[in-house]
Design a protein around this motif. Structure first.
Motif, PDB file in Angstrom:
ATOM      1  N   LEU A   8       0.794  -1.231   0.000  1.00 13.38           N
ATOM      2  CA  LEU A   8       0.000   0.000   0.000  1.00 13.38           C
ATOM      3  C   LEU A   8       0.826   1.281   0.000  1.00 13.38           C
ATOM      4  N   VAL A   9       2.134   1.179   0.072  1.00 15.01           N
ATOM      5  CA  VAL A   9       2.967   2.372   0.254  1.00 15.01           C
ATOM      6  C   VAL A   9       2.724   3.387  -0.857  1.00 15.01           C
ATOM      7  N   SER A  10       2.863   2.964  -2.109  1.00 13.87           N
ATOM      8  CA  SER A  10       2.698   3.906  -3.215  1.00 13.87           C
ATOM      9  C   SER A  10       1.244   4.324  -3.378  1.00 13.87           C
ATOM     10  N   LYS A  11       0.307   3.434  -3.039  1.00 10.19           N
ATOM     11  CA  LYS A  11      -1.117   3.772  -3.137  1.00 10.19           C
ATOM     12  C   LYS A  11      -1.461   4.893  -2.175  1.00 10.19           C
ATOM     13  N   ARG A  12      -1.017   4.780  -0.931  1.00  7.31           N
ATOM     14  CA  ARG A  12      -1.291   5.844   0.043  1.00  7.31           C
ATOM     15  C   ARG A  12      -0.640   7.155  -0.384  1.00  7.31           C
ATOM     16  N   LYS A  13       0.587   7.065  -0.880  1.00  7.19           N
ATOM     17  CA  LYS A  13       1.296   8.266  -1.322  1.00  7.19           C
ATOM     18  C   LYS A  13       0.549   8.948  -2.465  1.00  7.19           C
ATOM     19  N   SER A  14       0.116   8.158  -3.428  1.00  5.87           N
ATOM     20  CA  SER A  14      -0.584   8.693  -4.589  1.00  5.87           C
ATOM     21  C   SER A  14      -1.888   9.376  -4.196  1.00  5.87           C
ATOM     22  N   LYS A  15      -2.725   8.683  -3.415  1.00  6.41           N
ATOM     23  CA  LYS A  15      -4.010   9.234  -3.020  1.00  6.41           C
ATOM     24  C   LYS A  15      -3.848  10.436  -2.095  1.00  6.41           C
ATOM     25  N   THR A  16      -2.863  10.382  -1.213  1.00 10.44           N
ATOM     26  CA  THR A  16      -2.643  11.479  -0.274  1.00 10.44           C
ATOM     27  C   THR A  16      -2.187  12.738  -0.998  1.00 10.44           C
ATOM     28  N   GLU A  17      -1.227  12.590  -1.910  1.00 13.10           N
ATOM     29  CA  GLU A  17      -0.723  13.765  -2.627  1.00 13.10           C
ATOM     30  C   GLU A  17      -1.776  14.364  -3.546  1.00 13.10           C
ATOM     31  N   ALA A  18      -2.687  13.528  -4.061  1.00 14.97           N
ATOM     32  CA  ALA A  18      -3.764  14.045  -4.902  1.00 14.97           C
ATOM     33  C   ALA A  18      -4.651  15.019  -4.126  1.00 14.97           C
ATOM     34  N   VAL A  19      -4.798  14.777  -2.818  1.00 20.18           N
ATOM     35  CA  VAL A  19      -5.627  15.652  -1.969  1.00 20.18           C
ATOM     36  C   VAL A  19      -4.813  16.808  -1.402  1.00 20.18           C
ATOM     37  N   THR A  20      -3.658  16.508  -0.808  1.00 18.11           N
ATOM     38  CA  THR A  20      -2.876  17.563  -0.150  1.00 18.11           C
ATOM     39  C   THR A  20      -2.315  18.577  -1.137  1.00 18.11           C
ATOM     40  N   SER A  21      -2.214  18.213  -2.420  1.00 18.48           N
ATOM     41  CA  SER A  21      -1.739  19.173  -3.421  1.00 18.48           C
ATOM     42  C   SER A  21      -2.717  20.334  -3.606  1.00 18.48           C
ATOM     43  N   MET A  22      -3.924  20.196  -3.081  1.00 22.06           N
ATOM     44  CA  MET A  22      -4.925  21.258  -3.189  1.00 22.06           C
ATOM     45  C   MET A  22      -4.737  22.341  -2.136  1.00 22.06           C
ATOM     46  N   LEU A  23      -3.857  22.086  -1.158  1.00 23.17           N
ATOM     47  CA  LEU A  23      -3.698  23.019  -0.039  1.00 23.17           C
ATOM     48  C   LEU A  23      -2.271  23.561   0.027  1.00 23.17           C
ATOM     49  N   PRO A  24      -2.111  24.842   0.428  1.00 21.82           N
ATOM     50  CA  PRO A  24      -0.769  25.437   0.523  1.00 21.82           C
ATOM     51  C   PRO A  24      -0.117  25.240   1.889  1.00 21.82           C
ATOM     52  N   TYR A  25      -0.708  24.399   2.746  1.00 16.51           N
ATOM     53  CA  TYR A  25      -0.170  24.190   4.093  1.00 16.51           C
ATOM     54  C   TYR A  25      -0.317  22.719   4.463  1.00 16.51           C
ATOM     55  N   ASN A  26       0.395  22.302   5.490  1.00 17.89           N
ATOM     56  CA  ASN A  26       0.373  20.909   5.928  1.00 17.89           C
ATOM     57  C   ASN A  26      -0.804  20.648   6.859  1.00 17.89           C
ATOM     58  N   ILE A  27      -1.344  19.430   6.785  1.00 15.22           N
ATOM     59  CA  ILE A  27      -2.477  19.056   7.625  1.00 15.22           C
ATOM     60  C   ILE A  27      -2.285  17.641   8.146  1.00 15.22           C
TER      61      ILE A  27
END
Length: 352
Positions: A231-250
């Motif tokens: 799941l490592v790359s799957k989590r990375k892919s899905k997470t970056e798809a969402v967090t790329s929408m924000l200019p700050y860390n969450i």
């Protein structure tokens, strides 16, 4: 530029539930998709000419039969004729999780990349679509290499980073072969919905404090994902798809969370947001999405195949950044919004 209106000749790797959906699709749409053209190509123009798998129930069978072999559960929704395409074996590499061996009962074919490439070329394929299980890092790279040797476009639907890797991008560019990926987005899937809601919070100046997305389902894909190491790359892919929408860390947690057999191809996604609005007042949002997992996947895969063909017709090579940004979770370049990515695709299609 004149468009070649011939059939789109496609080879697939992994004859699972998604393969079942996209192989049936040209027959389902035959005679009724005249308004569903993309760059001059209809879904019914797609022709499958080669297929590779390791499942002993599928290898050696005609593709029209293999798509319904266990553990596939995608229902038959179109009358499909014998295709005259025998499913070829391939090397297992890391394409089967250890806990899936008793289910898949795989056959390990000892063959080289060149042998697979020769089969792809001999079948007259123009495009190779990777539908392997998540976690198939080495197997995906094996078939990407085969695509290069065969001289065909490569559509990478899973979260192994090929199109978003500069080295692979450059290798496909030098051979003028299109590359689309990585990790396909569903038509209205959990990632699309999560991205849209994240953008809504940002547009309305509500700060996202934390968010999660938990997905459950009952097909072989979800069973495969019970191995956390895959799941490592799957989590990375899905997470970056969402967090790329924000200019700050969450605070964030995104990815498949459980296998529930009786759900079958039904995917249930739970999305949660904790936010902070005017004067620090709290905002909480809980959403539940229920979809057929494979129909969501198939819609985007069928578009990606046609876009790969358009790029081939134009002689374009390397990662097709516009198409990848709209249809994939981990593209070479993330658009700020899916609306922006859709505009990129529109402008790319309009190029002469």
């Amino acid at each position: 530029m004149a468009i070649n209106m011939s059939k789109l000749r496609v080879a697939i790797v992994g004859v699972g539930n998604t393969a079942s959906a996209i192989v049936q699709a040209p027959y389902y749409f035959k005679g009724k998709d005249s308004d569903n053209s993309l760059g001059g190509y209809k879904i019914s123009d797609i022709e499958y000419v080669a297929a590779f798998d390791v499942n002993s129930r599928k290898v050696g069978k005609d593709l029209s039969q293999a798509i319904f072999a266990e553990p596939n559960i995608t229902p038959k929704f179109a009358e499909i004729e014998n295709l005259g395409v025998k499913v070829s074996g391939g090397p297992i590499l890391d394409g089967v999780a250890e806990h899936m061996f008793d289910i898949v009962k795989p056959i390990d074919r000892k063959c080289s990349v060149q042998e697979i490439a020769d089969e792809i070329r001999d079948a007259g394929a123009e495009i190779l679509v990777n539908l392997l299980p998540v976690g198939s890092e080495n197997a995906t790279k094996f078939y990407a290499e085969a695509a290069l040797k065969a001289g065909v476009a490569f559509v990478n639907t899973i979260p192994v980073f090929i199109a978003s890797d500069k080295v692979w991008d450059e290798r496909f560019r030098l051979q003028r072969l299109p590359l689309l990926g990585d990790d396909i987005k569903g038509q209205v899937g959990a990632t699309i919905l999560h991205r849209t809601l994240t953008r809504l919070f940002r547009l309305r100046n509500v700060k996202v404090i934390e968010t999660y997305q938990l997905n459950v389902g009952g097909n072989a894909d979800f069973l495969n994902l019970m191995d956390e190491d895959r799941l490592v790359s799957k989590r990375k892919s899905k997470t970056e798809a969402v967090t790329s929408m924000l200019p700050y860390n969450i605070g964030v947690r995104i990815g498949p969370s459980d296998y529930i057999p009786f759900l079958g191809n039904t995917k249930v996604a739970y999305i949660y947001f904790k936010g902070e609005s005017f004067a620090g007042f709290p905002v909480t949002l809980d959403v539940k999405l229920v979809v057929d997992d494979k129909s969501m996947f198939a819609y985007s895969a069928l578009d990606a195949i046609r876009l790969a063909k358009i790029a081939l017709d134009r002689g374009e090579g390397g990662a097709i950044k516009e198409a990848s940004a709209f249809y994939f979770k981990h593209p070479p370049v993330q658009a700020e919004s899916d609306e922006e990515a859709a505009e990129w695709v529109k402008n790319w299609l309009s190029k002469k």
